[in-house]
Design an enzyme around this catalytic site. Structure first.
Site, mmCIF file in Angstrom:
data_model
loop_
_atom_site.group_PDB
_atom_site.id
_atom_site.type_symbol
_atom_site.label_atom_id
_atom_site.label_comp_id
_atom_site.label_asym_id
_atom_site.label_seq_id
_atom_site.Cartn_x
_atom_site.Cartn_y
_atom_site.Cartn_z
ATOM 1 N N HIS A 123 0.812 -1.214 0.000
ATOM 2 C CA HIS A 123 0.000 0.000 0.000
ATOM 3 C C HIS A 123 0.848 1.268 0.000
ATOM 4 C CE1 HIS A 123 -3.663 -2.443 1.664
ATOM 5 N NE2 HIS A 123 -3.453 -2.631 0.376
ATOM 6 N N THR B 282 -3.655 -8.401 10.779
ATOM 7 C CA THR B 282 -4.488 -7.815 9.715
ATOM 8 C C THR B 282 -5.908 -8.353 9.825
ATOM 9 O OG1 THR B 282 -4.856 -7.611 7.331
ATOM 10 C CG2 THR B 282 -3.597 -9.541 8.039
HETATM 11 P P1 OAD Z 1 -7.080 -3.296 10.349
HETATM 12 O O1 OAD Z 1 -7.217 -2.131 11.274
HETATM 13 O O2 OAD Z 1 -8.197 -3.573 9.430
HETATM 14 O O3 OAD Z 1 -6.806 -4.618 11.198
HETATM 15 C C1 OAD Z 1 -5.846 -4.645 12.213
HETATM 16 C C2 OAD Z 1 -5.891 -6.015 12.844
HETATM 17 O O4 OAD Z 1 -4.842 -6.087 13.797
HETATM 18 C C3 OAD Z 1 -7.186 -6.345 13.583
HETATM 19 O O5 OAD Z 1 -7.677 -7.599 13.127
HETATM 20 C C4 OAD Z 1 -6.767 -6.420 15.070
HETATM 21 O O6 OAD Z 1 -7.476 -7.441 15.775
HETATM 22 C C5 OAD Z 1 -5.305 -6.793 14.925
HETATM 23 N N1 OAD Z 1 -4.437 -6.354 16.049
HETATM 24 C C6 OAD Z 1 -4.579 -5.286 16.867
HETATM 25 N N2 OAD Z 1 -3.546 -5.219 17.731
HETATM 26 C C7 OAD Z 1 -2.726 -6.255 17.440
HETATM 27 C C8 OAD Z 1 -1.467 -6.729 17.957
HETATM 28 N N3 OAD Z 1 -0.840 -6.091 18.957
HETATM 29 N N4 OAD Z 1 -0.914 -7.822 17.402
HETATM 30 C C9 OAD Z 1 -1.535 -8.483 16.380
HETATM 31 N N5 OAD Z 1 -2.712 -8.079 15.857
HETATM 32 C C10 OAD Z 1 -3.299 -6.977 16.368
HETATM 33 O O7 OAD Z 1 -5.701 -3.089 9.559
HETATM 34 P P2 OAD Z 1 -5.237 -3.782 8.202
HETATM 35 O O8 OAD Z 1 -5.702 -5.179 8.129
HETATM 36 O O9 OAD Z 1 -3.795 -3.496 8.075
HETATM 37 O O10 OAD Z 1 -5.312 0.458 3.542
HETATM 38 O O11 OAD Z 1 -6.020 -2.921 7.145
HETATM 39 C C11 OAD Z 1 -5.808 -3.142 5.782
HETATM 40 C C12 OAD Z 1 -5.831 -1.852 5.025
HETATM 41 O O12 OAD Z 1 -7.022 -1.127 5.333
HETATM 42 C C13 OAD Z 1 -4.729 -0.883 5.388
HETATM 43 O O13 OAD Z 1 -3.513 -1.149 4.714
HETATM 44 C C14 OAD Z 1 -5.291 0.429 4.968
HETATM 45 C C15 OAD Z 1 -6.681 0.270 5.530
HETATM 46 O O14 OAD Z 1 -7.658 1.060 4.969
HETATM 47 C C16 OAD Z 1 -4.929 1.546 2.885
HETATM 48 O O15 OAD Z 1 -4.518 2.540 3.445
HETATM 49 C C17 OAD Z 1 -5.036 1.382 1.398
#
Ligand code: OAD
Length: 246
Positions: free
Chosen positions: A121, A190
């Site tokens: 991204h 994620t």
């Molecule tokens: P999300 O905010 O959708 O998901 C984050 C995940 O991390 C959740 O499932 C939480 O349960 C988990 N989490 C939180 N704390 C944690 C920890 N300490 N260890 C492990 N896991 C933990 O974020 P992404 O999946 O990265 O896109 O989101 C994907 C995309 O959506 C991003 O790249 C961004 C966003 O809109 C763009 O900017 C294009």
């Protein structure tokens, strides 16, 4: 905190030759950076993506979008990689067949030492122009941000992928190939909801890889994963690195 891993998981970690790690905002949460979809603390709980993370939002209100990313850039610059990031760098250093695909734009994996890495991204620290994607390393200060491109005069924007924009084809293809060919796939922090990146663990699973999810919460991947560690990345990844590299 030290966690015990199941012995079958340890066997698979030690046997793995080609390893892919796929990370999302959760791995940087322990560095103090907000995730997107966590209910109380996620960025999308406070802001609407359609106001800040689309080309249309930038065209409507470029100053607001630029300043929001400036704020995020400042927060990311002050953050430090955490034990989860360093564990992945340690695994890469020991394993020539290691590949990392991140959705994060914060640059913390590279700062921790990973090199065999694609940033699906983009990266918040890079700046390009809106019209032609000319890279910009510096710009003249202006009272009316965003600043303008020195080559073509169009507005500058962060080099990140916004909703509705395609991913960089080469980065996505490298990640898809690595996922299809690996024998161990780690999906870390994620929500596995944003496509096409979210497809990667499913590609790995359907090609026979052992899929491991590290996430305190349930995701659409949880049912398919061979092992689910309901742990924070900063706890689970050092245990995984230790089991692999002992
Ligand atoms: P999300 O905010 O959708 O998901 C984050 C995940 O991390 C959740 O499932 C939480 O349960 C988990 N989490 C939180 N704390 C944690 C920890 N300490 N260890 C492990 N896991 C933990 O974020 P992404 O999946 O990265 O896109 O989101 C994907 C995309 O959506 C991003 O790249 C961004 C966003 O809109 C763009 O900017 C294009």
């Amino acid at each position: 905190m030290v966690i015990d891993l199941p012995s079958e998981l340890i066997d698979r970690l030690r046997a793995a030759q080609r390893i892919v790690a796929f990370t999302g905002a959760g791995i940087s949460a322990e560095s103090g950076l907000s995730t997107f979809r966590d209910k109380q603390t996620g960025l999308w709980a406070k802001y609407r993506p359609e106001d800040l993370a689309t080309p249309q939002a930038f065209q409507r209100n470029p100053r607001m979008v630029w300043e929001w990313y400036e704020w995020r850039r400042g927060v990311a610059a002050k953050a430090e990689p955490n034990p989860g990031h360093y564990a992945l760098a340690q695994i890469e250093a020991a394993h020539p067949g290691f590949f990392l695909a991140t959705q994060n734009v914060d640059g913390l994996h590279a700062r921790a030492g990973n090199r065999n890495l694609v940033e699906l991204h983009g990266n918040i620290r890079r700046t390009i122009c809106f019209d032609h994607r000319h890279p910009a390393d510096s710009w003249a200060p202006t009272d009316e941000p965003p600043p303008r491109c020195a080559h073509c005069g169009s507005l500058l924007r962060p080099d990140v992928v916004w909703f509705g924009e395609p991913l960089r084809g080469d980065a996505l293809v490298r990640a898809q190939q690595a996922a299809a060919q690996c024998d161990l796939f780690l999906s870390i922090g994620t929500s596995t909801m944003v496509y096409p990146a979210a497809e990667l663990p499913f590609i790995a699973g359907s090609n026979g890889a052992t899929v491991i999810e590290i996430n305190p919460d349930f995701t659409p991947l949880s049912k398919l994963a061979n092992f689910v560690l309901r742990e924070k990345a900063g706890t689970a990844l050092p245990a995984i690195a230790a089991a692999m590299l002992d």
